[in-house]
Design an enzyme around this catalytic site. Structure first.
Site, PDB file in Angstrom:
ATOM      1  N   ASP A 159       0.810  -1.228   0.000  1.00  0.00           N
ATOM      2  CA  ASP A 159       0.000   0.000   0.000  1.00  0.00           C
ATOM      3  C   ASP A 159       0.841   1.275   0.000  1.00  0.00           C
ATOM      4  OD1 ASP A 159      -2.219  -1.647   0.103  1.00  0.00           O
ATOM      5  OD2 ASP A 159      -2.299  -1.613   2.297  1.00  0.00           O
ATOM      6  N   LYS A 166       1.846   2.199  -5.139  1.00  0.00           N
ATOM      7  CA  LYS A 166       2.388   1.666  -6.408  1.00  0.00           C
ATOM      8  C   LYS A 166       1.459   1.974  -7.584  1.00  0.00           C
ATOM      9  CE  LYS A 166       2.354  -2.365  -4.369  1.00  0.00           C
ATOM     10  NZ  LYS A 166       2.086  -1.992  -2.968  1.00  0.00           N
ATOM     11  N   GLY A 192      -4.618  -4.161  -3.756  1.00  0.00           N
ATOM     12  CA  GLY A 192      -5.580  -3.107  -4.079  1.00  0.00           C
ATOM     13  C   GLY A 192      -4.763  -1.904  -4.461  1.00  0.00           C
ATOM     14  N   HIS A 193      -4.737  -1.591  -5.746  1.00  0.00           N
ATOM     15  CA  HIS A 193      -3.898  -0.495  -6.244  1.00  0.00           C
ATOM     16  C   HIS A 193      -4.807   0.656  -6.663  1.00  0.00           C
ATOM     17  CE1 HIS A 193      -0.296  -3.361  -7.177  1.00  0.00           C
ATOM     18  NE2 HIS A 193      -0.680  -3.372  -5.926  1.00  0.00           N
ATOM     19  N   GLN A 216       2.011  -5.984  -3.242  1.00  0.00           N
ATOM     20  CA  GLN A 216       2.479  -6.077  -1.852  1.00  0.00           C
ATOM     21  C   GLN A 216       3.770  -5.258  -1.688  1.00  0.00           C
ATOM     22  OE1 GLN A 216       1.406  -9.445  -3.370  1.00  0.00           O
ATOM     23  NE2 GLN A 216      -0.480  -8.425  -2.820  1.00  0.00           N
TER      24      GLN A 216
END
Ligand code: GDP
Ligand code: IMO
Ligand code: MG
Length: 426
Positions: free
Chosen positions: A13, A16, A40-41, A222
């Site tokens: 988080d 990225k 979750g990007h 990650q």
């Protein structure tokens, strides 16, 4: 032409997705190389906020091809929901998204196994996102997995049934209730939809792209401290999140790697269990959480917050061969009179300045250096030369400690809130 790699240097988080989106206009191809819907990007532009799970973060740009590499694990149900949302936004998915035939599939029973395993661990649980990641990679390395390329085979259903049978056996040893009949129809429906998308041998595709001088960016999921080998084991994810993962997860030879962009927050966060040396349990931690909206993009869980940990950052720089650092969320630290940075630890009676094998809180306490904070709101800045002097000092301090230049300073979630410090990136 070399492949550039962008990855998170902390516990995920870091931002990225935002930076991949910012850099995509420079690239022809964006490839995800590991992880799955545990990621979750988040991207923000033109007032739209969007969270991507499996699909690379270059998907919103008109020209880039986005590849889901062999190192990724795919849950067809999550993927199709993601695709549907993008189609509704007018994104031309079919021509821009390609799947490696070698990517492994997350079955409904993988999700059940993840949940059963976490329940059985009780207080020792990893804090998994419960997306089936661990069990799917276990089947991959155990040589039982089912791959995207298998869905076209006549024996696909019998392969599925055989694996599910194995999973049911394992589940029977857990005191865990489930209803697989409720989960399977949507999974098979999503598999049918997946068949309509282009599947490729991504290693050939990418290596041909080299020959044709195409530029490629590999997108990590990650963070390095969640890496299966180098993270805070066992509180890690089940893939190699580090730079080497881009080689195995896309089929790129190590000598093809070019720039390695290491993304880090100006502080630290972690979601899920596991050691976090600089974690704050006081109102400063709460303030960082609230200012930074530190709540999981996938699970909504509050993220644990703490000061920047330089030995941990240096460790990640070393393992990944980071060539450029990108500092995120500098705006979140606005308003603190002093900002602390951990430069070493008291470790079993000794002062050390590296991240040791075991960094459980009982074994180590951080040693901090205090730097002057900045009061200015940074979110409206659009030129790096406008930053307050104390932020410039913070940047210089991190650069000196890590020996790596910081080429981007991010001051807000939107694409435009990105201050660039390198001519190559403009
Ligand atoms: P990723 O998983 O590394 O892509 O990061 P996430 O999207 O899970 O989490 C990063 C969060 O921070 C998202 O909500 C982003 O919109 C947000 N974000 C990214 N960069 C910045 C920044 O510079 N400032 C602020 N305030 N938020 C940011
Ligand atoms: P992105 O790509 C933050 C964490 C989970 C848990 C551990 C194992 O958005 O940065 P898993 O579901 O992988 O078995 O969970 O890893 N985790 C993440 N934390 N960001 C992520 O992805 C994460 N993916 C997994 O919270 O502690
Ligand atoms: Mg995330």
């Amino acid at each position: 032409m070399k492949v550039d790699v962008l990855l998170g240097l902390q516990w995920g988080d870091e931002g990225k997705g935002k930076i991949v989106d910012v850099l995509t206009p420079k690239y022809d191809i964006i490839g995800r190389f590991q992880g799955g819907p545990n990621a979750g990007h988040t991207l923000e532009f033109n007032g739209i906020k969007h969270v991507l799970r499996t699909i690379p973060s270059g998907i919103f740009h008109k020209t880039a091809i986005n590849i889901i590499g062999n190192g990724v694990v795919i849950d067809p149900v999550v993927l199709m929901a993601e695709i549907d949302a993008l189609i509704k936004m007018g994104v031309d998915i079919k021509s821009k998204l390609l799947f490696s035939k070698r990517a492994h599939l997350i079955l409904p029973t993988h999700r059940l196994l993840d949940a059963a395993s976490e329940a059985a661990k009780g207080k020792e649980k990893i804090g998994s996102t419960l997306k089936g990641i661990g069990p799917t990679y276990m089947d991959k390395t155990g040589r039982n997995g089912i791959r995207v390329g298998d869905i076209a085979l006549p024996n696909f259903k019998s392969k599925y049934d055989a694996l599910v049978e194995k999973h049911k056996q394992i589940l029977s040893h857990h005191n865990f209730e489930y209803n697989l009949d409720e989960m399977e129809p949507e999974w098979f429906k999503a598999i049918e939809q997946l068949k309509t998308y282009t599947q490729i041998e991504s290693e050939h595709f990418i290596n041909e792209a080299f020959q044709n001088n195409k530029s490629i960016l590999a997108e990590g999921a990650q963070g390095s401290l969640l890496d299966i080998d180098f993270g805070s084991y066992p509180f890690v994810t089940s893939s190699n999140t580090i730079c080497a993962g881009a080689c195995t997860g896309l089929g790129i030879a190590p000598n093809r790697i070019g720039n390695v962009y290491g993304i880090f927050k100006a502080y630290c966060t972690r979601v899920g269990s596991g050691p976090f040396p600089t974690e704050l349990f006081d109102e400063v931690g709460d303030e960082i959480r609230n200012n930074g909206r530190e709540f999981g993009s996938v699970t909504g869980r509050p993220r644990r917050t703490g000061w920047l940990d330089l030995p941990a950052l240096k460790y990640a720089v070393m393992i990944n061969g980071v060539t450029e650092l990108m500092m995120m969320k500098a705006d979140v630290l606005s308003g603190f009179d002093t900002i602390k940075v951990c430069t070493g630890y008291n470790y079993q009676g000794e002062k050390i300045n590296y991240l040791p094998y075991d960094y459980s809180p009982e074994l180590l306490t951080p040693i901090y250096t205090e730097l002057k904070g900045w009061n200015q709101d940074l979110t409206g800045l659009n030129d790096i030369n406008q930053i307050p002097a104390s932020l410039a000092e913070y940047i210089a301090f991190v650069e000196k400690e890590t020996g790596v230049p910081i080429t981007i300073v991010s001051v807000g979630p939107d694409r435009t809130q990105t201050l660039i410090r390198s001519k190559e990136l403009v």
